[in-house]
Design a protein around this motif. Structure first.
Motif, short mmCIF file in Angstrom:
data_model
loop_
_atom_site.label_atom_id
_atom_site.label_comp_id
_atom_site.label_asym_id
_atom_site.label_seq_id
_atom_site.Cartn_x
_atom_site.Cartn_y
_atom_site.Cartn_z
N GLU A 77 1.08 -0.84 -0.05
CA GLU A 77 0.18 -0.25 -0.07
C GLU A 77 0.83 1.73 0.19
O GLU A 77 0.69 1.80 -0.60
CB GLU A 77 -0.95 -0.41 0.88
N LEU A 78 1.99 0.92 1.19
CA LEU A 78 2.64 2.41 0.71
C LEU A 78 3.47 2.80 -0.46
O LEU A 78 3.21 4.46 -1.07
CB LEU A 78 3.59 2.55 2.29
N VAL A 79 4.15 1.60 -1.23
CA VAL A 79 5.15 1.61 -2.52
C VAL A 79 3.67 2.10 -3.71
O VAL A 79 4.53 2.84 -4.30
CB VAL A 79 5.36 0.39 -2.74
N THR A 80 2.69 1.61 -3.26
CA THR A 80 1.98 1.87 -4.67
C THR A 80 1.23 3.26 -4.23
O THR A 80 1.34 4.55 -5.84
CB THR A 80 0.47 1.50 -4.56
N ASN A 81 1.33 3.72 -3.07
CA ASN A 81 0.41 5.05 -2.95
C ASN A 81 2.21 6.09 -3.78
O ASN A 81 1.93 7.30 -4.18
CB ASN A 81 0.74 6.05 -1.71
N ALA A 82 3.32 5.67 -3.13
CA ALA A 82 4.62 6.81 -3.19
C ALA A 82 4.85 7.10 -5.06
O ALA A 82 4.36 7.35 -5.29
CB ALA A 82 5.98 6.11 -2.76
N ALA A 110 6.57 16.87 -1.61
CA ALA A 110 6.09 17.87 0.11
C ALA A 110 4.93 17.14 0.26
O ALA A 110 4.24 17.00 1.92
CB ALA A 110 6.61 18.98 0.26
N GLY A 111 3.64 17.25 -0.35
CA GLY A 111 2.10 16.89 -0.28
C GLY A 111 1.79 15.75 0.97
O GLY A 111 2.86 14.63 0.66
N ARG A 112 1.47 15.82 1.79
CA ARG A 112 1.59 14.86 3.22
C ARG A 112 0.07 14.18 2.42
O ARG A 112 -0.92 14.52 1.71
CB ARG A 112 0.90 15.50 3.77
N PRO A 113 0.03 12.82 2.65
CA PRO A 113 -1.13 11.14 2.21
C PRO A 113 -2.17 11.98 2.61
O PRO A 113 -2.11 12.28 4.13
CB PRO A 113 -0.48 10.53 3.01
N ARG A 114 -3.69 12.33 2.26
CA ARG A 114 -4.49 12.88 2.76
C ARG A 114 -5.54 11.23 3.07
O ARG A 114 -5.67 11.01 1.57
CB ARG A 114 -5.30 13.57 2.12
N LEU A 129 -4.59 3.66 3.60
CA LEU A 129 -4.03 4.42 5.04
C LEU A 129 -5.17 4.14 5.88
O LEU A 129 -5.09 4.08 6.71
CB LEU A 129 -4.48 6.49 5.06
N VAL A 130 -6.66 3.55 5.07
CA VAL A 130 -7.79 3.08 6.37
C VAL A 130 -7.28 1.41 7.23
O VAL A 130 -6.76 1.51 7.68
CB VAL A 130 -8.75 2.56 5.58
N LEU A 131 -6.48 0.78 5.64
CA LEU A 131 -5.67 -0.11 5.90
C LEU A 131 -4.38 0.22 7.09
O LEU A 131 -4.39 -0.73 8.24
CB LEU A 131 -5.14 -1.16 4.99
N LEU A 132 -3.66 0.51 6.73
CA LEU A 132 -2.49 1.04 7.78
C LEU A 132 -3.40 1.56 9.13
O LEU A 132 -2.23 0.89 10.20
CB LEU A 132 -1.49 2.71 7.42
N ALA A 138 2.06 1.18 14.77
CA ALA A 138 1.74 2.14 14.79
C ALA A 138 2.84 3.02 13.37
O ALA A 138 2.64 2.05 12.86
CB ALA A 138 2.94 2.43 15.70
N TRP A 139 1.92 3.90 13.50
CA TRP A 139 2.20 4.72 11.81
C TRP A 139 2.49 6.25 11.85
O TRP A 139 1.51 6.72 13.49
CB TRP A 139 1.31 4.44 10.88
N GLY A 140 3.15 7.04 10.79
CA GLY A 140 2.79 8.33 10.76
C GLY A 140 3.50 8.49 9.82
O GLY A 140 4.35 7.72 8.60
N VAL A 141 4.12 9.84 9.14
CA VAL A 141 4.07 10.40 9.00
C VAL A 141 5.31 11.48 9.11
O VAL A 141 5.27 11.99 10.15
CB VAL A 141 3.45 11.13 7.95
N ARG A 142 6.49 11.61 8.32
CA ARG A 142 7.76 12.14 8.54
C ARG A 142 8.62 13.36 7.94
O ARG A 142 8.36 12.98 6.21
CB ARG A 142 8.86 11.19 9.11
#
Length: 159
Positions: A77-82, A110-114, A129-132, A138-142
Motif C-alpha cells: 500500500e505504501l509503495v503503491t501510494n508513493a 512535500a504533499g502529505r497523504p490524505r 491509509l485506512v488499512l494502515l 504504530a504509523w506516521g508521516v515524517r
C-alpha cells in the motif's frame, strides 16, 4: 495498543489520529539488524510485487503467523501510494529488530497523504491509509527537507 506518532519532536508519541508527523522509535532499528533498502523507480508499479517478495524474504522467520503477511500488505500500500501519487522515485526501507519490524517509504514530494473514503463496490482506491490505521501497531508521516516518509511498525508477537 495502537500508537501513532504525531506533533512535537522526533520522539513523541500520542493518540491515534489521521496524520502523524514525528518518528517514534520502538527499538526496531539497530545498526546490526537485518534490513531491506530499495530504490523504486518513478511510476514503476512493477516495484510493488518486487518489494513484497523482498520483504517476504527478509521476514521469512519473523514474528507470529500472519504478521509478515500484514507487513507485506501494508508495504505494498505504501509503495503503491508513493508511486501513484508522486512524480518521482521513492525509497523503501524495512528494518527487523528483536521486537518488531519498521517499514518506511520515502518520497521526494512535500504533499502529505490524505485519507479518503474507500471507493464503493469493486473499486480498490482509497484503502491504503485506512488499512494502515487499522492494521499497523504504530504509523506516521515524517517530513524531510525534500519530501516525506510514511512509516509503520508491527510488533513481532502482537495478535
Amino acid at each position: 495498543m495502537k500508537r501513532q506518532a504525531r506533533g512535537g519532536g522526533p520522539t513523541t508519541a500520542g493518540a491515534s489520529s489521521a496524520h502523524g508527523t514525528a518518528q517514534r522509535q520502538t527499538g526496531t532499528t539497530d545498526a546490526a539488524a537485518p534490513q531491506l533498502r530499495r530504490r523504486l523507480g518513478r511510476a514503476d508499479l512493477r516495484a510493488v510485487p518486487e518489494a513484497r517478495r523482498a520483504l517476504r524474504e527478509l521476514l521469512r522467520h519473523w514474528g507470529r503467523p500472519g504478521r509478515s503477511e500484514v507487513a507485506e500488505l501494508l508495504t505494498s500500500e505504501l509503495v503503491t501510494n508513493a508511486l501513484i501519487h508522486t512524480d518521482d522515485d521513492a525509497v523503501l526501507t524495512a528494518t527487523v529488530g528483536p521486537r518488531g519490524v519498521r517499514v518506511e517509504v520515502r518520497d521526494f514530494v512535500a504533499g502529505r497523504p490524505r485519507p479518503c473514503a474507500p471507493g464503493s463496490g469493486e473499486a480498490t482506491n482509497g484503502r491504503g491509509l485506512v488499512l494502515l490505521e487499522s492494521l499497523a501497531d504504530a504509523w506516521g508521516v515524517r517530513a524531510h527537507g525534500v519530501g516525506k516518509s510514511v512509516w509503520f511498525e508491527l510488533d513481532a508477537e502482537a495478535a
